[in-house]
Design an enzyme around this catalytic site. Structure first.
Site, PDB file in Angstrom:
ATOM      1  CG  ASP A   3      -0.719  -1.474  10.357  1.00  0.00           C
ATOM      2  OD1 ASP A   3      -1.837  -1.337   9.837  1.00  0.00           O
ATOM      3  OD2 ASP A   3       0.344  -1.117   9.802  1.00  0.00           O
ATOM      4  N   GLY A  52       0.817  -1.221   0.000  1.00  0.00           N
ATOM      5  CA  GLY A  52       0.000   0.000   0.000  1.00  0.00           C
ATOM      6  C   GLY A  52       0.844   1.260   0.000  1.00  0.00           C
ATOM      7  CD  GLN A 102      -0.684   3.319   3.063  1.00  0.00           C
ATOM      8  OE1 GLN A 102      -0.787   3.076   1.861  1.00  0.00           O
ATOM      9  NE2 GLN A 102      -0.585   2.361   3.965  1.00  0.00           N
ATOM     10  CB  SER A 133      -3.585   6.144   9.953  1.00  0.00           C
ATOM     11  OG  SER A 133      -4.276   4.914   9.916  1.00  0.00           O
TER      12      SER A 133
HETATM   13  O1  S3P Z   1       1.880   5.286   6.144  1.00  0.00           O
HETATM   14  C1  S3P Z   1       2.142   4.128   6.496  1.00  0.00           C
HETATM   15  O2  S3P Z   1       3.313   3.696   6.526  1.00  0.00           O
HETATM   16  C2  S3P Z   1       1.033   3.242   6.885  1.00  0.00           C
HETATM   17  C3  S3P Z   1      -0.208   3.779   7.196  1.00  0.00           C
HETATM   18  C4  S3P Z   1      -1.357   2.960   7.642  1.00  0.00           C
HETATM   19  O3  S3P Z   1      -2.297   2.887   6.597  1.00  0.00           O
HETATM   20  P1  S3P Z   1      -3.636   3.811   6.513  1.00  0.00           P
HETATM   21  O4  S3P Z   1      -3.231   5.219   6.574  1.00  0.00           O
HETATM   22  O5  S3P Z   1      -4.197   3.419   5.195  1.00  0.00           O
HETATM   23  O6  S3P Z   1      -4.493   3.407   7.682  1.00  0.00           O
HETATM   24  C5  S3P Z   1      -0.915   1.547   8.037  1.00  0.00           C
HETATM   25  O7  S3P Z   1      -2.027   0.704   8.156  1.00  0.00           O
HETATM   26  C6  S3P Z   1       0.061   0.962   7.035  1.00  0.00           C
HETATM   27  O8  S3P Z   1       0.466  -0.342   7.400  1.00  0.00           O
HETATM   28  C7  S3P Z   1       1.312   1.800   6.946  1.00  0.00           C
HETATM   29  C1  PEP Z   2      -1.956  -2.065   5.995  1.00  0.00           C
HETATM   30  C2  PEP Z   2      -0.708  -2.475   5.833  1.00  0.00           C
HETATM   31  O1  PEP Z   2       0.100  -2.178   4.775  1.00  0.00           O
HETATM   32  P1  PEP Z   2      -0.150  -1.322   3.446  1.00  0.00           P
HETATM   33  O2  PEP Z   2      -1.410  -0.529   3.607  1.00  0.00           O
HETATM   34  O3  PEP Z   2       1.048  -0.462   3.334  1.00  0.00           O
HETATM   35  O4  PEP Z   2      -0.258  -2.312   2.328  1.00  0.00           O
HETATM   36  C3  PEP Z   2      -0.057  -3.303   6.893  1.00  0.00           C
HETATM   37  O5  PEP Z   2       1.160  -3.526   6.798  1.00  0.00           O
HETATM   38  O6  PEP Z   2      -0.732  -3.753   7.827  1.00  0.00           O
END
Ligand code: S3P
Ligand code: PEP
Length: 410
Positions: free
Chosen positions: A289, A70, A146, A172
């Protein structure tokens, strides 16, 4: 399908070198690429999510496959929008179901040239790098942080900088703060200007020597093992008290479940106090997470719970709300859901399966959060255990080092 059978040791004794944080690794890589840094970040994670990011930034391919990452998908979408050239960015089938429209709309508002290859609102994307113009935009803060991190990191590269106004609830948030912290470390001027606005000055990143911390999300599975084991002596290396990672709050939540944290010069030592609450209530909006870790831990410790703030779980590697309920049912626990954002357990049980096969749904955290359950459910098997490589490739080896037997049942 590969299946792992596990046999726990009677006493868990381990000193574990945790993997580096993928969240920090992937931010450091994007910032380093934008800053054309001379110091490559040190101690980058060896996990899939970081390896795909390194490849995307170094191989210069026209089609970039970020698999299930992601952060790589979202951060690279913004990065490629300001980088010369035309590229297609794609990922796994699941990635093609994870929404990206909010980010694409925001980038388009700044002048980015992005097209959907198949379905409107979802990857793959075709991106033509351009010089972006606008400098003030509003976007929703309640779907994925993100998108916000992705936009912030390109902010210093924009002619007039960037101001973001976030509408709705901000989920988040610690991950947004992690982004700002890293940007500042690399010389950017970026900060909250109100509870829902952030401004970034136009100013190039500076290259600095930088070492990535160990991953606090990965640490949570070891806290879980300590909580479920009758006896455990666990030391986790590379974690610090003043961590950049929001998931370091897991240590405080685990202290309520009887696992305390002693910080040493090298990391942390976990201690069992033997205390357990009658019930646990927690808001996971800042620590999504860790949800799987605490849902499984509390059920197995027979601690009823009510966990709120889980609205992002449905759009992660899998629908984690549905996956948790289905797999815990196999172990005999009836978990309830409310409003797509709350998971509750009032102690209700059902007949457990004799040999439960825990499905992992291409979700590393399903495998890592259910493996410690072996301590209380000696017959369970973990399906497709290799999913852990997304964030923690050495997970099964580390379990072996801690005295678990890990047997491949084919
Ligand atoms: O910015 C990041 O590194 C992350 C943000 C989170 O996602 P969301 O912002 O979609 O909740 C988290 O769940 C993901 O594992 C890592
Ligand atoms: C949500 C997660 O990762 P990403 O959204 O970066 O795929 C995770 O690592 O739990």
């Amino acid at each position: 399908m590969m299946l792992y059978k596990l046999i726990p040791p009677s006493v868990v004794t381990a000193t574990i070198q945790l993997p580096a944080s993928k969240s920090i690794s992937n931010r450091a890589l994007i910032i380093n690429a934008l800053g054309k840094g001379i110091y490559p970040p040190e101690n980058l994670s060896d996990c899939d999510d970081t390896q795909v990011m390194i490849k995307a930034l170094t191989e210069g391919k026209e089609t970039i496959d970020i698999m299930a990452a992601g952060t790589a998908m979202r951060f690279l979408t913004a990065y490629l929008s300001v980088t010369p050239g035309e590229r297609t960015i794609t990922g796994t089938a699941r990635m093609q179901q994870r929404p990206i429209q909010i980010l694409v709309n925001a980038l388009r508002e700044l002048g980015a040239e992005i097209e959907y290859v198949h379905n409107e609102g979802y990857p793959p994307l075709c991106i033509k790098g351009a010089e972006l113009k606008g400098n003030e935009i509003t976007l929703k803060g309640n779907v994925s942080s993100q998108y916000i991190s992705a936009l912030l990191m390109i902010g210093p590269a924009l002619k007039d900088g960037l101001t973001l106004h976030l509408s709705g609830e901000i989920i988040s948030r610690p991950y947004i703060n992690l982004t700002l912290q890293l940007m500042q470390d690399f010389g950017a001027k970026a900060a909250w200007t109100s509870p829902n606005s952030i401004s970034v000055a136009p100013q190039l990143y500076q290259s600095i020597p930088f070492k990535v911390e160990s991953d606090w999300s990965a640490a949570s599975y070891w806290y879980q093992i300590a909580a479920l084991s009758p006896k455990a002596e666990i030391e986790l290396l590379g974690l610090f008290h003043n961590s950049y990672q929001g998931d370091s709050r897991g240590a405080e939540v685990f202290s309520r479940l009887g696992i305390t944290t002693e910080f040493t010069s090298q990391g942390v030592k976990l201690k069992k106090t033997g205390k357990a609450p009658e019930r646990l209530e927690e808001d996971f909006v800042d620590i999504p997470d860790l949800a799987q870790t605490f849902v499984v831990t509390c059920a197995l410790l027979n601690i009823p719970f009510r966990f709120t703030g889980l609205q992002s779980l449905k759009i992660k590697e899998t629908d984690r709300i549905a996956a948790l309920r289905a797999e815990l049912k196999k172990l005999g626990y009836v978990i309830e859901e409310e409003n797509d954002s709350i998971l509750m357990w009032n102690g209700e049980r059902c007949e457990p399966e004799e040999t439960p096969v825990i499905e992992t749904y291409e979700d590393h955290r399903m495998a890592m959060a259910f493996a410690p359950a072996i301590i209380r459910h000696p017959n369970l098997l973990i399906a497709d255990p290799q999913v852990v490589t997304k964030s923690y490739p050495g997970y099964w080896e580390d379990l072996k080092q801690a005295g678990f037997q890990v047997i491949n049942e084919g």
